[in-house]
Design an enzyme around this catalytic site. Structure first.
Site, short mmCIF file in Angstrom:
data_model
loop_
_atom_site.label_atom_id
_atom_site.label_comp_id
_atom_site.label_asym_id
_atom_site.label_seq_id
_atom_site.Cartn_x
_atom_site.Cartn_y
_atom_site.Cartn_z
CB THR A 120 -0.97 0.20 1.22
OG1 THR A 120 -1.38 1.33 1.53
CG2 THR A 120 -0.08 -0.29 2.53
CG ASP A 121 -1.05 5.08 -0.75
OD1 ASP A 121 -1.69 4.35 -0.15
OD2 ASP A 121 -1.54 6.01 -1.55
CD GLU A 122 -3.20 3.66 4.40
OE1 GLU A 122 -3.11 3.42 5.57
OE2 GLU A 122 -4.16 3.58 3.68
CE1 TYR A 141 -3.33 -2.36 6.10
CE2 TYR A 141 -3.14 -0.07 5.43
CZ TYR A 141 -3.12 -1.58 4.99
OH TYR A 141 -3.26 -1.57 3.70
CE LYS A 199 -0.30 -4.58 3.11
NZ LYS A 199 -0.75 -5.85 2.65
#
Ligand code: NAD
Ligand code: TYD
Length: 343
Positions: free
Chosen positions: A125-127, A153, A157
């Site tokens: 994810t870009d997060e 979260y 990741k």
């Protein structure tokens, strides 16, 4: 590449990916999913009798079950979607995130290392890139942006991504990582912004907007994420990261207003609530690399994607009413009761 193990294929993006692969390729798909609150076999009813499709219920942390499934189905490729995926839940408690997202990925990597295979694609994810400043609109996440995580979260990741990178360098595994921006589309669990706001509006209930509503997300239609993953799987270079994004930044509040307008509901339903702790301000993806190297581009424009998505939730009320009962009600009370509200 012939036989793909899709982990987490009963969730939102995974189920769209399974459908996408069966429709557009000749690959055989084995869907390996634990069926947590977010996993739902009803997402796959249309394809459950497809001869190229099989479902196995299992946990990615269970190495014996993963190994058995890989051997029995002659798996040469893994696409790992399985994850705890909701930031707000990771704030209420992060243990399940570390177990599934980190230990689960390590388990899959070890089984893949033992059995061998052509490709291991980690759906990230870009997060993992943290948050962008709002006063520099030209700045976007590239594959070179340092990993800086702010939520449990995204930290979990990022942990998985770093392990994937380590298994590429140390063990020579053909691992690829994709980092996509926020997805929307059919079958998204109504805890995430867009489906939550659609169902709240349809129920004539208050729409809870965190903070000032000026956080920015870059929205991509789920089928475009699926086509990008397939492109990376087929033509990407092992050991590399590919960003995927829609070039489609929106303030949260503008998305919420748009949904109310499309559903013909009053803007009075908007309710500002206490902000999410550690709330990332802005995400925006630079996807020049995947476009340049693999020729991928999004096929859907936001106006048609959102229209289609709203229509899907209108036509599938039974689906979301069912998934929003039981466990979900408990979560909703826990997450939102502590956030005082004002209009
Ligand atoms: P989701 O929560 O809808 O689905 C997750 C699926 O994984 C469910 O079917 C669940 O049953 C399964 N699962 C959970 N723990 C498992 C375990 N231990 N073993 C086997 N299966 C397990 O998530 P999603 O939104 O479809 O996201 C899929 C992946 O894409 C995640 O890895 C997420 O980090 C990533 N991602 C999501 C977005 C987004 O906007 N939703 C954007 C970028 C990346
Ligand atoms: P979300 O869909 O949870 O995705 P993420 O936080 O992983 O990007 O949230 C998208 C944005 O919407 C985020 O800025 C938080 C905000 N949001 C609300 O304002 N209200 C809500 O009830 C939810 C779930 C999210």
């Amino acid at each position: 590449m012939k036989n793909i193990l899709v982990t987490g294929g009963a969730g939102f993006i995974g189920s769209n990916f399974v459908r996408f692969v069966l429709k557009n390729t000749e690959y055989k798909v084995t869907n390996f999913d634990k069926l947590t609150y977010a996993g739902n076999l009803e997402n796959l009813i249309e394809i459950e009798s497809n001869p190229n499709y099989k479902f196995v219920k299992g946990d990615i942390c269970d190495s014996a079950a993963v190994e058995k499934t890989m051997v029995q189905n002659d798996i040469d490729t893994i696409v790992n979607f399985a994850a705890e995926s909701h930031v707000d839940r990771s704030i209420l408690g992060s243990k399940d995130f570390i177990i599934t997202n980190v230990l689960g990925t390590q388990t899959l990597l070890d089984v893949f290392k033992k059995l061998g295979g052509e490709r291991f694609l980690q759906v990230s994810t870009d997060e993992v890139y943290g948050s962008l400043p709002e006063d520099m609109p030209e700045l976007k996440f590239t594959e070179e942006t340092p990993v800086t995580t702010n939520s449990p979260y995204s930290a979990s990741k990022a942990g998985a991504d770093l392990l994937c990178n380590a298994y590429y360098h140390t063990h020579g595994l053909p691992v690829l990582i994709t980092r996509c921006s926020n997805n929307y589309g059919p079958y998204q669990f109504p805890e995430k912004l867009i489906p939550l706001m659609i169902v709240k509006a349809m129920n004539d209930e208050h729409l809870p907007v965190y903070g000032d509503g000026k956080n920015i997300r870059d929205w991509l239609y789920v089928d475009d994420h699926c086509s990008a993953i397939l492109a990376v799987l087929e033509r990407g270079n092992p050991g590399e990261v590919y960003n995927i994004g829609g070039n489609n930044e929106w303030f949260n509040i503008d998305i919420v207003k748009l949904i109310l307008e499309k559903l013909g509901r009053s803007q009075e339903l908007i309710t500002y609530v206490k902000d999410r702790p550690g709330h990332d301000r802005r995400y925006a993806i630079d996807s020049a690399k995947i476009t340049r190297e693999l020729g991928w581009e999004p096929a859907y424009r936001f106006p048609e994607g959102i229209e289609h998505t709203i229509k899907w939730y209108q036509e599938n009320e039974d689906w979301w009413r069912k998934v929003m009962s039981g466990e979900y009600e408990k979560y909703y009370k826990e997450n939102y009761s502590s956030k005082e509200t004002h209009h």
